[in-house]
Design a protein around this motif. Structure first.
Motif, PDB file in Angstrom:
ATOM      1  N   PRO A 215      43.262  37.242  37.584  1.00 28.81           N
ATOM      2  CA  PRO A 215      44.459  36.604  38.149  1.00 28.81           C
ATOM      3  C   PRO A 215      45.696  36.748  37.278  1.00 28.81           C
ATOM      4  N   ASP A 216      45.557  36.633  35.957  1.00 32.01           N
ATOM      5  CA  ASP A 216      46.707  36.766  35.074  1.00 32.01           C
ATOM      6  C   ASP A 216      47.272  38.188  35.116  1.00 32.01           C
ATOM      7  N   ALA A 236      49.299  44.268  48.121  1.00 37.69           N
ATOM      8  CA  ALA A 236      47.838  44.246  47.996  1.00 37.69           C
ATOM      9  C   ALA A 236      47.419  43.302  46.880  1.00 37.69           C
ATOM     10  N   GLY A 237      48.178  43.288  45.802  1.00 37.31           N
ATOM     11  CA  GLY A 237      47.894  42.365  44.707  1.00 37.31           C
ATOM     12  C   GLY A 237      48.087  40.920  45.115  1.00 37.31           C
ATOM     13  N   LEU A 238      49.141  40.654  45.893  1.00 35.91           N
ATOM     14  CA  LEU A 238      49.363  39.301  46.387  1.00 35.91           C
ATOM     15  C   LEU A 238      48.235  38.866  47.316  1.00 35.91           C
ATOM     16  N   GLY A 239      47.746  39.812  48.117  1.00 38.99           N
ATOM     17  CA  GLY A 239      46.620  39.511  48.988  1.00 38.99           C
ATOM     18  C   GLY A 239      45.372  39.154  48.191  1.00 38.99           C
ATOM     19  N   TRP A 240      45.174  39.864  47.078  1.00 39.11           N
ATOM     20  CA  TRP A 240      44.015  39.568  46.217  1.00 39.11           C
ATOM     21  C   TRP A 240      44.152  38.168  45.631  1.00 39.11           C
ATOM     22  N   LEU A 241      45.337  37.807  45.175  1.00 33.53           N
ATOM     23  CA  LEU A 241      45.550  36.468  44.617  1.00 33.53           C
ATOM     24  C   LEU A 241      45.270  35.396  45.664  1.00 33.53           C
ATOM     25  N   GLY A 249      43.795  24.876  44.980  1.00 35.27           N
ATOM     26  CA  GLY A 249      45.081  25.551  44.839  1.00 35.27           C
ATOM     27  C   GLY A 249      45.241  26.313  43.542  1.00 35.27           C
ATOM     28  N   GLY A 250      44.319  26.099  42.615  1.00 36.98           N
ATOM     29  CA  GLY A 250      44.430  26.740  41.312  1.00 36.98           C
ATOM     30  C   GLY A 250      43.705  28.070  41.239  1.00 36.98           C
ATOM     31  N   PHE A 251      43.725  28.646  40.019  1.00 36.58           N
ATOM     32  CA  PHE A 251      43.079  29.936  39.774  1.00 36.58           C
ATOM     33  C   PHE A 251      42.206  29.828  38.539  1.00 36.58           C
ATOM     34  N   THR A 252      41.159  30.633  38.531  1.00 32.35           N
ATOM     35  CA  THR A 252      40.161  30.572  37.475  1.00 32.35           C
ATOM     36  C   THR A 252      40.209  31.834  36.635  1.00 32.35           C
ATOM     37  N   LEU A 266      50.893  31.498  36.211  1.00 33.16           N
ATOM     38  CA  LEU A 266      51.300  32.888  36.407  1.00 33.16           C
ATOM     39  C   LEU A 266      51.097  33.325  37.854  1.00 33.16           C
ATOM     40  N   ALA A 267      49.949  32.958  38.439  1.00 33.40           N
ATOM     41  CA  ALA A 267      49.681  33.356  39.818  1.00 33.40           C
ATOM     42  C   ALA A 267      50.657  32.698  40.788  1.00 33.40           C
ATOM     43  N   THR A 268      50.962  31.428  40.561  1.00 31.22           N
ATOM     44  CA  THR A 268      51.901  30.730  41.437  1.00 31.22           C
ATOM     45  C   THR A 268      53.289  31.342  41.352  1.00 31.22           C
TER      46      THR A 268
END
Length: 350
Positions: A215-216, A236-241, A249-252, A266-268
């Motif tokens: 994600p970073d 495509a990267g936004l779709g992956w995120l 709502g968070g990322f791991t 960073l993802a947000t």
């Protein structure tokens, strides 16, 4: 990290901010009472400014010894600009970064030692602060960085200790050089685009047998590619995120099992600046939930905890710096300290 800009129409963020449980911080250095704010990004940046060692830098401790942490200090400088606040602290931190011994210890001496990712990150900070990047601390940062580009387009370290360059540095180099008169080299953009995994994510390090999105790394790559016209790759990267966003709502981060503020920040930032507002607002809300509110110890109010396990001073500084980027939603390619308020705001409580 289309033309990247301060996104989201911020009316949506402001409305949400007014309904959030927002704290006030007790100043380690005096802050006027009039500097209270309901904006989570500004309050987080204000707390961060009050944590600076001697008012101008951060340190990391290893085996009981404190060392200057230029990378974390730059994270704070970027957060101050994103929040449009704490400009006096940002100016002091920038002056500290320009000290020859501090600068050389971070990016190398330029001959036997030269570090691509660090040079790119410092170049971005100098640009954001409105400094002359061609003479920052006596170093021509764009020229130094361009000199580290291999024929493949990859920016690589020159060091007796080995090459530790990765996609973080590659993306930051593309973003920073895009802001220079010469622009980002096409070969560098091509190299970054070529590291994308089949599912749309970007790995931290390319060239491994299996391509695993991070994600970073994806958040930074998306911003770099969007700024250089690689819309399909960025989308495509936004779709992956979006597909890898947790239910909270968070990322791991790789190897972890729960959401953390660093990756989520960073993802947000990438999602909001890329127009993915639903996913972006989910990430924004998860960051607000990690922010220390009015029920927290006064000295901790405004800080963002690393994860839902609670506030830990050992991780809160870095977590807050990167969370502010997501709370502000401003892409790295358009980040500027121009017009930022000088004071370090506190979060407003009743």
């Amino acid at each position: 990290m289309p033309t990247l800009r301060r996104p989201l129409g911020l009316l949506a963020i402001s409305a949400l901010a007014l309904t959030a449980v927002l704290p006030t911080a007790t100043a380690a250095q005096a802050t006027p009472a009039s500097a209270a704010t309901v904006r989570p990004d500004a309050a987080g940046a204000g707390w961060l400014a009050r944590q600076l060692v001697n008012g101008d830098h951060f340190e990391s401790v290893f085996d009981g010894t404190a060392y200057p942490d230029q990378g974390l200090t730059i994270d704070a400088v970027l957060a101050f600009a994103a929040s449009r606040s704490s400009d006096l602290a940002a100016a002091r931190a920038t002056a500290w970064l320009a000290k020859p011994e501090i600068l050389t210890g971070y990016i190398g001496d330029g001959t036997t030692e030269a570090y691509a990712g660090a040079t790119a990150k410092l170049l971005l900070a100098a640009e954001v602060r409105g400094e002359n990047p061609g003479a920052f601390g006596g170093v021509d940062l764009p020229a130094r960085l361009r000199g580290l580009q291999a024929p493949s387009g990859r920016f690589s370290d020159r060091s007796q200790w080995g090459d530790f360059s990765n996609n973080f540095g590659q993306s930051l180099a593309v973003i920073a050089l895009k802001r220079t008169p010469g622009g980002a080299p096409a070969a560098a953009v091509d190299f970054l685009a070529g590291t994308q995994c089949a599912d749309g994510g970007f790995p931290v390090s390319s060239g491994r047998p299996a391509c695993a999105g991070d994600p970073d790394a994806t958040a930074l790559a998306v911003q770099a590619l969007a700024a250089t016209g690689r819309t399909a790759k960025a989308n495509a990267g936004l779709g992956w995120l979006t597909a890898h966003q947790n239910t909270d709502g968070g990322f791991t981060a790789a190897g972890a099992t729960v959401s953390n503020a660093n990756s989520t920040g960073l993802a947000t930032e990438a999602l909001l600046s890329g127009g993915r507002l639903v996913a972006g607002l989910k990430g924004w809300s998860s960051l607000v939930k990690l922010q220390q509110g009015c029920s927290a110890t006064p000295a901790n109010r405004g800080a963002v905890a690393y994860d839902a396990s609670g506030f830990n001073p050992a991780t809160a500084t870095r977590a807050t710096a990167q969370a502010v980027l997501g709370l502000a939603g401003t892409p790295l390619t358009a980040l500027s300290a121009a017009g930022a308020r000088p004071d370090a705001p506190t979060l407003a409580c009743r």
